[in-house]
Structures are given as C-alpha cells and as structure tokens.
Design a protein around this motif. Structure first.
Motif, mmCIF file in Angstrom:
data_model
loop_
_atom_site.group_PDB
_atom_site.id
_atom_site.type_symbol
_atom_site.label_atom_id
_atom_site.label_comp_id
_atom_site.label_asym_id
_atom_site.label_seq_id
_atom_site.Cartn_x
_atom_site.Cartn_y
_atom_site.Cartn_z
ATOM 1 N N GLY A 1 0.827 -1.198 0.000
ATOM 2 C CA GLY A 1 0.000 0.000 0.000
ATOM 3 C C GLY A 1 0.863 1.250 0.000
ATOM 4 O O GLY A 1 2.100 1.185 -0.065
ATOM 5 N N PRO A 2 0.257 2.430 0.114
ATOM 6 C CA PRO A 2 0.987 3.688 -0.049
ATOM 7 C C PRO A 2 1.835 4.102 1.142
ATOM 8 O O PRO A 2 2.687 4.969 1.018
ATOM 9 C CB PRO A 2 -0.139 4.704 -0.275
ATOM 10 C CG PRO A 2 -1.287 4.135 0.490
ATOM 11 C CD PRO A 2 -1.190 2.645 0.301
ATOM 12 N N GLY A 3 1.597 3.528 2.304
ATOM 13 C CA GLY A 3 2.392 3.921 3.461
ATOM 14 C C GLY A 3 1.813 3.460 4.773
ATOM 15 O O GLY A 3 2.476 2.776 5.554
ATOM 16 N N ALA A 4 0.569 3.838 5.067
ATOM 17 C CA ALA A 4 -0.058 3.447 6.329
ATOM 18 C C ALA A 4 -0.114 1.932 6.448
ATOM 19 O O ALA A 4 -0.544 1.241 5.514
ATOM 20 C CB ALA A 4 -1.465 4.038 6.420
ATOM 21 N N SER B 1 -0.908 9.006 3.190
ATOM 22 C CA SER B 1 -1.245 8.074 4.277
ATOM 23 C C SER B 1 -0.139 7.928 5.315
ATOM 24 O O SER B 1 -0.333 7.255 6.323
ATOM 25 C CB SER B 1 -1.677 6.699 3.752
ATOM 26 O OG SER B 1 -0.577 5.863 3.470
ATOM 27 N N TRP B 2 1.033 8.544 5.104
ATOM 28 C CA TRP B 2 2.069 8.575 6.134
ATOM 29 C C TRP B 2 1.722 9.694 7.126
ATOM 30 O O TRP B 2 0.965 10.609 6.811
ATOM 31 C CB TRP B 2 3.443 8.851 5.522
ATOM 32 C CG TRP B 2 3.995 7.748 4.668
ATOM 33 C CD1 TRP B 2 3.637 7.460 3.389
ATOM 34 C CD2 TRP B 2 4.996 6.801 5.025
ATOM 35 N NE1 TRP B 2 4.364 6.390 2.909
ATOM 36 C CE2 TRP B 2 5.213 5.967 3.896
ATOM 37 C CE3 TRP B 2 5.748 6.578 6.181
ATOM 38 C CZ2 TRP B 2 6.133 4.928 3.903
ATOM 39 C CZ3 TRP B 2 6.678 5.554 6.174
ATOM 40 C CH2 TRP B 2 6.865 4.728 5.046
ATOM 41 N N PRO B 3 2.284 9.673 8.333
ATOM 42 C CA PRO B 3 1.978 10.723 9.320
ATOM 43 C C PRO B 3 2.291 12.139 8.826
ATOM 44 O O PRO B 3 1.635 13.099 9.217
ATOM 45 C CB PRO B 3 2.858 10.342 10.521
ATOM 46 C CG PRO B 3 3.038 8.864 10.392
ATOM 47 C CD PRO B 3 3.114 8.599 8.927
ATOM 48 N N ASP B 4 3.292 12.273 7.963
ATOM 49 C CA ASP B 4 3.684 13.598 7.476
ATOM 50 C C ASP B 4 3.121 13.913 6.089
ATOM 51 O O ASP B 4 3.664 14.749 5.368
ATOM 52 C CB ASP B 4 5.208 13.734 7.469
ATOM 53 C CG ASP B 4 5.884 12.676 6.590
ATOM 54 O OD1 ASP B 4 5.212 11.684 6.233
ATOM 55 O OD2 ASP B 4 7.081 12.831 6.275
ATOM 56 N N THR C 1 8.933 10.967 -3.428
ATOM 57 C CA THR C 1 7.799 10.316 -2.743
ATOM 58 C C THR C 1 6.531 11.152 -2.827
ATOM 59 O O THR C 1 5.825 11.346 -1.846
ATOM 60 C CB THR C 1 8.123 9.980 -1.269
ATOM 61 O OG1 THR C 1 8.525 11.164 -0.572
ATOM 62 C CG2 THR C 1 9.195 8.924 -1.183
ATOM 63 N N ALA C 2 6.255 11.667 -4.023
ATOM 64 C CA ALA C 2 5.037 12.451 -4.241
ATOM 65 C C ALA C 2 4.473 12.151 -5.622
ATOM 66 O O ALA C 2 5.195 11.794 -6.552
ATOM 67 C CB ALA C 2 5.318 13.936 -4.103
#
Length: 249
Positions: free
Chosen positions: A8-11, A193-196, A219-220
């Motif tokens: 997935g994308p991060g989370a 989906s990451w905290p930042d 990463t965008a």
C-alpha cells in the motif's frame, strides 16, 4: 514459495487482509525499505529474517530467495503500493520461473487511489472524464516516445503522474504543450497516508512554483485534470430513476 505483496501507499493498516496473512506466516521478509514502513516487520514471527532491499541489488535479492528455498522457507517480497505498477517485479518473476520457484502476487493500494481518498474525489466524473492515465515522465528510466506526457495530455483525461515531482518545471511545459490550460486543476500528493502526508492543491500553471516552494523532490504524486474540481459533472446513470438496469426497472 515467494509471495509478492503490495504494502500500500504507506499506512500499515492499508495492506490487504491477504497480504497481512502472508506477512504473519513468512519466514523471510524482503521489503523495499526506501518506501515501505519498517513497522510491517512487527507482524512477523519472532525468528523471521528481515532484509531491506533498498540496500540490495537484484542479484542479492535472488541470493536470499535461493537461500530461503533451500531451507524450505516462505518468503514475502513486500513492495510499495501495488507491485504491478513501477514495482520491478517482472525481472524477479523471470528469475523465479527460471528456477522453478512457485510464486503469487497480492495486489495493493497504489498512491493514486490513496490520494483520491484523502481528497474525497472521483477520477471518473460523468461528463468530465471517464479515463484515468497512470504514467511518469522520462528520467533515468526512459519512456516510449508514443507515451510522452504531451501525447497523453491530448486526451484531457485525469492523470496521475508518478516518479516525476522533481521535474515539475519540465512536466508543466509538457502538460501545456499537450493541451491542458494553465488553469487546469492539479495537485501534489506527498507521502500519502504517512503521518507527514501533505496534499497541495494548485493548477498546471503553478505546478513548478508550488513544488519549489514546498521543497518536495520525491515520494510524491502529481495529479492533473478537471476531475479534481469535483464540480459541473453530470449525474451518474447508475442511480438515476429513469435508468433501467439488470436489477432495477
């Protein structure tokens, strides 16, 4: 056995149920550490071996897989997003086929869909766009000439452009050359989906200045198209009372 799994994308909680099941039962984990959270290792058995492929070559990954197979261990190859999109799995699968090593692939949530979820948007708005193009600009990895951004932009479809945020000035010119206007809605979705995470809404004409001001170089995802406005679209036929379906007259 080798299981390719989309993280997935991060989370961490956006991995699929199937992918998580494979992860929990893995003896060996090879994960793309530059883009995949190390927290996924928390789901592993205590004695599982963990390798960060960001520091490895293809040959080194293959060596680990062969070691695991010789010891009758199960390997999970954890990729960011969905493995089928810029995941470099074809060369790994070719190796597994050559060595007669069984494998399967579990899909994952790619950044384009995670970004749409965060923005509460639909890419395929009736009367606006019924096509979503997933692409990238040419960098160290070339792009076939017929798939240039200028050519794809001529469709005026919704576009999700990967691996290109560090070339926004060039990307802007290609989008304009393809027919998008300077006022066409655009967005830069950083570490969705990451905290930042950060999502910057802008226009094609301001893509490069927004990217420079935010200092985002990797990463965008860049998203372009009138669907971003989520306005002036037609009602879907699917739920229209005058529209007959197999289930509703």
């Amino acid at each position: 056995m080798v299981h390719f799994v989309g993280a997935g994308p991060g989370a961490v909680d956006l991995i699929t149920v199937r992918g998580l099941s494979f992860l929990k039962n893995a003896d060996v984990l090879i994960y793309a550490g530059s883009l995949v959270s190390a927290e996924f290792a928390d789901f592993l058995k205590k004695d599982a071996l963990v390798y960060n492929s960001a520091k490895m070559t293809l040959e080194e990954v293959e060596e680990v897989i062969l070691m695991a197979e010789a010891e009758k261990k199960t390997t999970v190859r954890l990729h960011t997003g969905d493995p089928s999109l810029y995941g470099a799995i074809a060369e790994q699968i070719a190796f597994l086929k050559e060595k007669n090593i069984p494998y399967d692939v579990t899909p994952g949530v790619t950044a384009a869909f995670a970004a749409a979820s965060e923005m509460g948007m639909e890419y395929t708005l009736p009367g606006i766009s019924q096509t979503l193009i997933l692409t990238r600009t040419a960098g160290r990895t070339p792009v076939p000439p017929e798939e240039s951004v200028e050519n794809l932009a001529r469709t005026h479809s919704s576009m999700a452009i990967y691996l290109s945020v560090n070339r926004c000035r060039e990307l802007k010119q290609k989008l304009l050359a393809g027919g998008y206007s300077e006022d066409t809605p655009a967005a830069i979705a950083f570490r969705v989906s990451w905290p930042d995470q950060k999502i910057i809404r802008t226009t094609v004409g301001k893509l490069d200045s927004c990217q420079e001001n935010e200092g985002i170089v990797k990463t965008a995802l860049v998203i372009v198209g009138d669907a971003l406005s989520q306005s002036d679209f037609d009602r879907s036929c699917l739920y229209d009372p005058d529209f007959t379906t197999e289930y509703r007259k």
